[in-house]
Design an enzyme around this catalytic site. Structure first.
Site, mmCIF file in Angstrom:
data_model
loop_
_atom_site.group_PDB
_atom_site.id
_atom_site.type_symbol
_atom_site.label_atom_id
_atom_site.label_comp_id
_atom_site.label_asym_id
_atom_site.label_seq_id
_atom_site.Cartn_x
_atom_site.Cartn_y
_atom_site.Cartn_z
ATOM 1 N N LEU A 100 0.952 -1.239 0.083
ATOM 2 C CA LEU A 100 -0.027 -0.106 0.162
ATOM 3 C C LEU A 100 0.841 1.430 0.280
ATOM 4 C CD1 LEU A 100 -2.871 1.222 0.334
ATOM 5 C CD2 LEU A 100 -2.482 1.167 2.916
ATOM 6 N N ASP A 101 1.676 1.336 0.981
ATOM 7 C CA ASP A 101 2.320 2.603 0.997
ATOM 8 C C ASP A 101 3.282 2.762 0.326
ATOM 9 O OD1 ASP A 101 0.994 3.547 3.639
ATOM 10 O OD2 ASP A 101 2.051 1.945 4.778
ATOM 11 N N THR A 160 1.732 7.624 0.874
ATOM 12 C CA THR A 160 1.887 7.907 2.350
ATOM 13 C C THR A 160 3.276 7.695 2.949
ATOM 14 O OG1 THR A 160 1.151 5.636 2.186
ATOM 15 C CG2 THR A 160 -0.554 7.423 3.141
ATOM 16 N N LYS A 174 11.184 1.096 5.339
ATOM 17 C CA LYS A 174 9.721 0.984 4.405
ATOM 18 C C LYS A 174 9.465 -0.506 4.735
ATOM 19 C CE LYS A 174 10.566 4.899 1.006
ATOM 20 N NZ LYS A 174 10.998 4.989 -0.144
ATOM 21 N N ALA A 211 1.756 -3.734 5.509
ATOM 22 C CA ALA A 211 2.030 -4.139 6.960
ATOM 23 C C ALA A 211 1.467 -3.207 7.968
ATOM 24 C CB ALA A 211 3.737 -3.963 7.235
ATOM 25 N N LYS A 221 7.556 -8.375 6.987
ATOM 26 C CA LYS A 221 8.709 -8.260 5.886
ATOM 27 C C LYS A 221 9.730 -8.058 6.362
ATOM 28 C CE LYS A 221 4.820 -6.119 3.185
ATOM 29 N NZ LYS A 221 4.412 -4.916 2.588
ATOM 30 N N GLU A 238 5.856 -3.784 -5.024
ATOM 31 C CA GLU A 238 6.382 -3.217 -3.846
ATOM 32 C C GLU A 238 7.390 -1.997 -3.837
ATOM 33 O OE1 GLU A 238 7.193 -3.346 -0.429
ATOM 34 O OE2 GLU A 238 5.832 -4.876 0.390
ATOM 35 N N ASP A 239 7.444 -1.117 -2.920
ATOM 36 C CA ASP A 239 8.273 -0.177 -3.313
ATOM 37 C C ASP A 239 9.645 -0.204 -2.034
ATOM 38 O OD1 ASP A 239 6.653 0.437 -1.098
ATOM 39 O OD2 ASP A 239 7.560 2.523 -0.660
HETATM 40 C C1 G6P Z 1 4.140 0.037 6.181
HETATM 41 C C2 G6P Z 1 5.103 1.201 5.837
HETATM 42 C C3 G6P Z 1 5.961 1.367 7.030
HETATM 43 C C4 G6P Z 1 5.035 1.575 8.338
HETATM 44 C C5 G6P Z 1 4.425 0.077 8.403
HETATM 45 C C6 G6P Z 1 3.625 -0.016 9.913
HETATM 46 O O1 G6P Z 1 5.245 -1.080 5.722
HETATM 47 O O2 G6P Z 1 5.868 0.999 4.719
HETATM 48 O O3 G6P Z 1 6.651 2.680 7.037
HETATM 49 O O4 G6P Z 1 5.989 1.780 9.491
HETATM 50 O O5 G6P Z 1 3.553 -0.007 7.313
HETATM 51 O O6 G6P Z 1 2.350 0.866 9.788
HETATM 52 P P1 G6P Z 1 1.411 1.192 10.739
HETATM 53 O O7 G6P Z 1 0.514 2.194 9.940
HETATM 54 O O8 G6P Z 1 0.852 -0.158 11.285
HETATM 55 O O9 G6P Z 1 2.336 2.126 11.676
HETATM 56 MG MG MG Z 2 5.749 0.109 0.688
#
Ligand code: G6P
Ligand code: MG
Length: 218
Positions: free
Chosen positions: A10-11, A17, A45, A115, A145, A169-170
């Protein structure tokens, strides 16, 4: 191979985000008196909230109690939630919406392997929650991950063999997870950083062409 399942992070893949996670982590790092660079952010990430926090706290000479750790994680998350309060479909990354439409038309299954425990809220704000046939619950995945667990969970839920799935994935940790799951990995970002991926592109704009090529080769 005819890939018929696409599993998105997602992010940083569906929506930008990643920049808000960066801002919130940097504020937290300042709060505890340690530096937080873009390189640190790249390392974080795809990495879960508590693991990311511990990475930052390890830079401090101080030791933090469990209670303090939980409070700091909440502080970062409150900051992050404030930053993403106003997000909407305009913040989808370029090419994402068209990719979803194309995958649907071609009969692919679409999964989400994020995640982030904020993922359900984020996809709702973006108006894309209906696109996904399955959304992994990050809270229920044992190993984060770079372990393959979350991608395997999505493939299982979608009745897809890992070899019929493509992960997008990024994050370096995310690409490692996709490859460990036995799937094709498409990286979004810097090819030097995401060298483990089978294909890397700067933005999701190239995804449809990439999927078409994969279909043609199958
Ligand atoms: C994603 C993002 C991370 C983030 C993680 C947990 O993997 O890439 O940067 O820390 O999610 O996110 P959350 O919203 O549960 O804190
Ligand atoms: Mg990501």
């Amino acid at each position: 191979m005819t890939p018929k399942t696409c599993i998105f992070d997602l992010d940083g893949v569906v929506v930008d985000t990643a920049k808000y996670h960066f801002q919130a982590w940097r504020r937290l790092a300042e709060f505890v008196g340690v530096a937080f660079t873009h390189e640190d952010n790249d390392n974080l990430k795809g990495v879960g909230r508590m693991e990311s926090l511990d990475y930052i706290l390890a830079k401090s000479p101080r030791l933090f109690s469990n209670k303090e750790r939980l409070a700091l994680a909440d502080q970062k998350n409150d900051d992050y939630k404030e930053l993403i309060k106003g997000i909407n479909a305009a913040e989808l990354l370029p090419g994402v919406s068209d990719t979803f439409t194309w995958l649907r038309e071609e009969g692919w299954k679409i999964g989400l392997a994020s995640a982030s425990r904020n993922a359900p809220q984020v996809i709702k704000s973006l108006g894309v929650e209906g696109v996904f046939d399955y959304v992994a619950d990050a809270g229920k995945i044992l190993n984060g991950k770079p372990a393959p667990d979350i991608f395997l969970d999505v493939a299982r839920a979608l009745n897809s063999a890992p070899t019929d799935a493509i992960g997008v994935e990024d994050a370096v940790a995310g690409v490692t997870a996709i490859k460990a799951a036995g799937m094709i990995a498409v990286g979004i970002g810097d090819p030097a950083l995401l060298h483990e991926a089978d294909v890397v592109m700067p933005t999701p704009e190239g995804l449809i062409e990439c999927f078409k090529l994969m279909q043609a080769k199958a």
